[in-house]
Design a protein around this motif. Structure first.
Motif, short mmCIF file in Angstrom:
data_model
loop_
_atom_site.label_atom_id
_atom_site.label_comp_id
_atom_site.label_asym_id
_atom_site.label_seq_id
_atom_site.Cartn_x
_atom_site.Cartn_y
_atom_site.Cartn_z
N THR A 207 -8.61 -13.73 53.45
CA THR A 207 -9.08 -13.86 52.06
C THR A 207 -8.03 -13.38 51.07
O THR A 207 -8.19 -13.55 49.87
CB THR A 207 -10.37 -13.04 51.85
OG1 THR A 207 -10.09 -11.66 52.16
CG2 THR A 207 -11.50 -13.53 52.75
N SER A 208 -6.96 -12.76 51.59
CA SER A 208 -6.00 -12.09 50.72
C SER A 208 -4.64 -12.77 50.71
O SER A 208 -3.97 -12.88 51.74
CB SER A 208 -5.83 -10.63 51.19
OG SER A 208 -4.84 -9.98 50.43
N ASP A 228 -10.13 -20.67 49.52
CA ASP A 228 -9.73 -21.95 48.93
C ASP A 228 -10.48 -23.08 49.62
O ASP A 228 -10.14 -23.45 50.76
CB ASP A 228 -8.22 -22.13 49.09
CG ASP A 228 -7.70 -23.40 48.45
OD1 ASP A 228 -8.51 -24.32 48.17
OD2 ASP A 228 -6.47 -23.50 48.26
N PRO A 229 -11.50 -23.66 49.00
CA PRO A 229 -12.31 -24.71 49.64
C PRO A 229 -11.49 -25.91 50.09
O PRO A 229 -11.75 -26.48 51.16
CB PRO A 229 -13.31 -25.11 48.55
CG PRO A 229 -13.37 -23.94 47.62
CD PRO A 229 -11.99 -23.36 47.63
N GLU A 230 -10.49 -26.30 49.31
CA GLU A 230 -9.68 -27.45 49.68
C GLU A 230 -8.85 -27.15 50.93
O GLU A 230 -8.72 -28.00 51.82
CB GLU A 230 -8.77 -27.85 48.52
CG GLU A 230 -9.49 -28.47 47.34
CD GLU A 230 -8.52 -29.00 46.29
OE1 GLU A 230 -7.30 -29.09 46.60
OE2 GLU A 230 -8.97 -29.30 45.19
N GLU A 235 -8.74 -28.22 57.25
CA GLU A 235 -8.69 -27.73 58.63
C GLU A 235 -9.91 -28.16 59.44
O GLU A 235 -10.02 -27.83 60.63
CB GLU A 235 -8.58 -26.20 58.64
CG GLU A 235 -7.36 -25.66 57.92
CD GLU A 235 -6.05 -26.07 58.58
OE1 GLU A 235 -6.06 -26.36 59.79
OE2 GLU A 235 -5.02 -26.11 57.88
N SER A 236 -10.80 -28.90 58.85
CA SER A 236 -12.06 -29.28 59.53
C SER A 236 -11.79 -30.04 60.83
O SER A 236 -11.00 -30.99 60.87
CB SER A 236 -12.90 -30.14 58.60
OG SER A 236 -14.12 -30.51 59.22
N ASN A 253 -20.46 -20.27 59.55
CA ASN A 253 -20.54 -21.73 59.65
C ASN A 253 -19.29 -22.42 59.10
O ASN A 253 -18.93 -23.50 59.55
CB ASN A 253 -21.79 -22.23 58.92
CG ASN A 253 -23.04 -21.65 59.53
OD1 ASN A 253 -23.41 -21.99 60.65
ND2 ASN A 253 -23.70 -20.75 58.80
N GLU A 254 -18.62 -21.78 58.14
CA GLU A 254 -17.37 -22.33 57.62
C GLU A 254 -16.34 -22.46 58.73
O GLU A 254 -15.56 -23.42 58.75
CB GLU A 254 -16.81 -21.44 56.50
CG GLU A 254 -17.55 -21.52 55.20
CD GLU A 254 -16.85 -20.76 54.09
OE1 GLU A 254 -17.17 -21.01 52.91
OE2 GLU A 254 -15.96 -19.93 54.40
N TYR A 255 -16.35 -21.52 59.65
CA TYR A 255 -15.37 -21.53 60.74
C TYR A 255 -15.83 -22.40 61.90
O TYR A 255 -15.00 -23.04 62.57
CB TYR A 255 -15.07 -20.10 61.18
CG TYR A 255 -14.42 -19.31 60.07
CD1 TYR A 255 -13.07 -19.49 59.77
CD2 TYR A 255 -15.16 -18.43 59.28
CE1 TYR A 255 -12.48 -18.80 58.73
CE2 TYR A 255 -14.57 -17.75 58.23
CZ TYR A 255 -13.23 -17.93 57.96
OH TYR A 255 -12.64 -17.27 56.91
N LEU A 256 -17.12 -22.45 62.14
CA LEU A 256 -17.62 -23.35 63.19
C LEU A 256 -17.26 -24.79 62.87
O LEU A 256 -16.96 -25.59 63.76
CB LEU A 256 -19.14 -23.19 63.34
CG LEU A 256 -19.62 -21.88 63.98
CD1 LEU A 256 -21.13 -21.75 63.84
CD2 LEU A 256 -19.21 -21.80 65.45
#
Length: 351
Positions: A207-208, A228-230, A235-236, A253-256
């Motif tokens: 995050t940093s 950063d959402p973009e 990386e999806s 869930n963002e990482y899954l």
């Protein structure tokens, strides 16, 4: 009995202070170690301040121990006086259950005996840890440490190192795989080093922005700012394996969603609150969300040998024993790169 000096918490709100206590005499299967360095783990703080509501006082923390063998029992053949050795999070287990027989003592079905705040299986009281001058440990739970490495920087390998090594080995991380490491702290920085040394393509998530340069220095091929959402969207579905070392609340869930079909995310960070998981994050791509706890004795030795071969240690900041409370406060602010280690020459001669 062996007279020792240690630093102990005597109550949840009491600062650690010198204490005199006694260790058991060296038995036939025991090894006595003069402690040179002891790493500082966040769990030390939790236990000292009774944040897990199971602390028995007085509590002498410390389970990232390295030092030299000072004495061995009559049945000990693996170690001799002067050997550089280590002790991690466990000093005993039942040795009879399926997990113990498979070399996975950390999953002992009776419960392993912690290096501190554990109940000795032989009825010898509560265990005291490595914030002390010496320790007596059964040879089965003593590890040979590489003499080629900085001894102080070896100490955190006994917890932070094995905690990240064990899942990387269990899920056979290696060449041809894209691996994500979430969080660059005491655990995460070791995850980056190990994944790179194992031959994987390593991506650090943090995050940093201030950690980007350090992530690359430690071995990451790429650093992604997870706020950063973009950057996250790009990386999806690209990862074979992700190791999550974050202990703060975050959206798992963002990482899954970054995993490929049949990808695996292993949680080693321990957030205080549950992490909600969207079932569809798992079932649509047959993904796996797993957890992992430290490592067994055999794989800890494997990890130490690997570190010796590849010159891997923890990045540390040395402190004196009487600086432990200040170190705890800095840990709460994530103000350490990346592990505090106590120089035991700073231990007072008496309490």
């Amino acid at each position: 009995m062996l007279s020792c000096v240690g630093y102990a918490a005597t109550a949840a709100n009491a600062p650690l202070a010198p204490i005199a206590f006694e260790r058991r005499d060296v038995g036939p299967d025991d090894v006595r170690i003069d402690i040179a360095y002891c790493g500082v783990c966040h769990s030390d703080l939790h236990q000292a301040r009774n944040e897990w509501k199971n602390t028995i006082y007085p509590c002498v923390p410390g389970h990232e121990i390295v030092g030299r063998v000072a004495e061995v029992g009559s049945s000990v053949a693996r170690f001799k006086k002067g050997d550089f050795v280590g002790v991690g999070c466990m000093v005993d287990s039942c040795r009879e259950c399926t997990s113990c027989k498979e070399g996975l003592e950390q999953y002992c079905e009776v419960g392993f005996v912690g290096t501190y705040n554990g109940e000795d299986r032989q009825g010898r009281g509560i265990t005291f840890g490595g914030y002390s001058s010496a320790v007596v440990v059964d040879q089965a739970f003593v590890l040979r440490a590489p003499d080629s490495l900085d001894p102080a920087a070896v100490a955190p390998l006994l917890c932070a190192g094995i905690t990240t090594w064990s899942p990387l080995r269990k899920w056979k991380v290696g060449p041809g795989q894209r691996v994500g490491i979430v969080g660059l702290g005491g655990l995460g920085h070791m995850g980056v080093k190990f994944a790179r040394a194992l031959g994987a393509e390593v991506v650090l998530f943090t995050t940093s922005a201030s950690k980007v340069e350090d992530g690359l220095r430690l071995g990451a091929h790429e650093v992604v700012l997870s706020k950063d959402p973009e950057a996250m969207a790009k990386e999806s579905g690209r990862f074979d394996f992700i190791l999550d070392a974050v202990s703060a609340k975050h959206d798992i869930n963002e990482y899954l969603e970054l995993l490929k079909r049949d990808g695996v995310l292993v949680q080693v960070g321990a957030p205080e609150e549950p992490l909600p998981v969207s079932v569809f994050s798992l079932i649509m791509k047959r993904r796996t969300f797993a957890g992992s706890l430290i490592g067994g004795i055999a794989e800890t030795q494997e990890m130490l040998d690997f570190c010796g071969e590849h010159g891997i240690t923890s990045d540390i900041e040395m402190i004196r024993m009487d600086e432990i409370e200040a170190a705890y406060e800095r840990m709460l602010k994530s103000d350490v790169k990346y592990r505090f280690v106590i120089d035991m020459t700073s231990m007072p001669a008496s309490a």
